[in-house]
Enzyme design. Sequence first.
Site, PDB file in Angstrom:
ATOM      1  N   HIS A 173     -10.305   0.142   0.902  1.00  0.00           N
ATOM      2  CA  HIS A 173     -10.542  -0.638   2.117  1.00  0.00           C
ATOM      3  C   HIS A 173     -12.020  -1.016   2.282  1.00  0.00           C
ATOM      4  O   HIS A 173     -12.340  -1.908   3.073  1.00  0.00           O
ATOM      5  CB  HIS A 173     -10.054   0.128   3.359  1.00  0.00           C
TER       6      HIS A 173
ATOM      7  N   GLU B 151       0.828  -1.218   0.000  1.00  0.00           N
ATOM      8  CA  GLU B 151       0.000   0.000   0.000  1.00  0.00           C
ATOM      9  C   GLU B 151       0.858   1.261   0.000  1.00  0.00           C
ATOM     10  O   GLU B 151       0.499   2.255  -0.639  1.00  0.00           O
ATOM     11  CB  GLU B 151      -0.937  -0.016   1.204  1.00  0.00           C
TER      12      GLU B 151
END
Length: 222
Positions: free
Chosen positions: A167, A134
């Site tokens: 997410h 990420e």
Amino acid sequence: MSIKKISLITILLYVLVFLSPIVFSPFPPNILIAGTTVIYILGAALMIWLYLKNKSSAITMVEKDTKLTSPVFMLLLGISGIFIAMIIQAIVFGIETAITGAEPSSQNTKNIITIILANPLFILATTIGGPIMEEFVFRRSLIGLTEPYTGFWISAIISSSLFSLIHQDGHFFVYFFMGFFFALLYKMTGKIWTSIIAHCGMNTLVVIAQLLLHFGNIELPK
């Protein structure tokens, strides 16, 4: 390779890793989890390799412009960033709860803990593989691609928004502000390792805390 090429390859690699559970879906859950964990670790390792192999030629504007490049400062800022990120998370959760009345908990975190309880190996994907990827994608690659056209602050907003959306947690601003904070850590030192330390450390502490609550049969006050 250029930073543009490296960034696009990194993003493509992340998409493939993100979709990898589909490949293992026909198999039993333990194989699915183990396979996904291995893919996450391999994905993170490949991104690190790409970065190290091309770090002299593929340089972002953040890395060119920064002046605070001391490894000691990077390490101290990364470690302190773990706790600052957790404070930011708690504050934004509190504000969000006060405004919306929503439950101050993360379904994403609950799902991850459930998977870890079923197969502890997945903790490697959550605390190492996932956050490393990420940071290379949402901080280095996306900011590296957009900053020349938008400037740092707009590119940080774009990358943090995408970081939150990926997410799929329903707590947009919680993940947005954490992503924005990690972007600031990256900008301050020009080293992606700073935000990686903070992100990996934060995920590790959150997982440990959740496991302690679970095994201790402790319920948080409502």
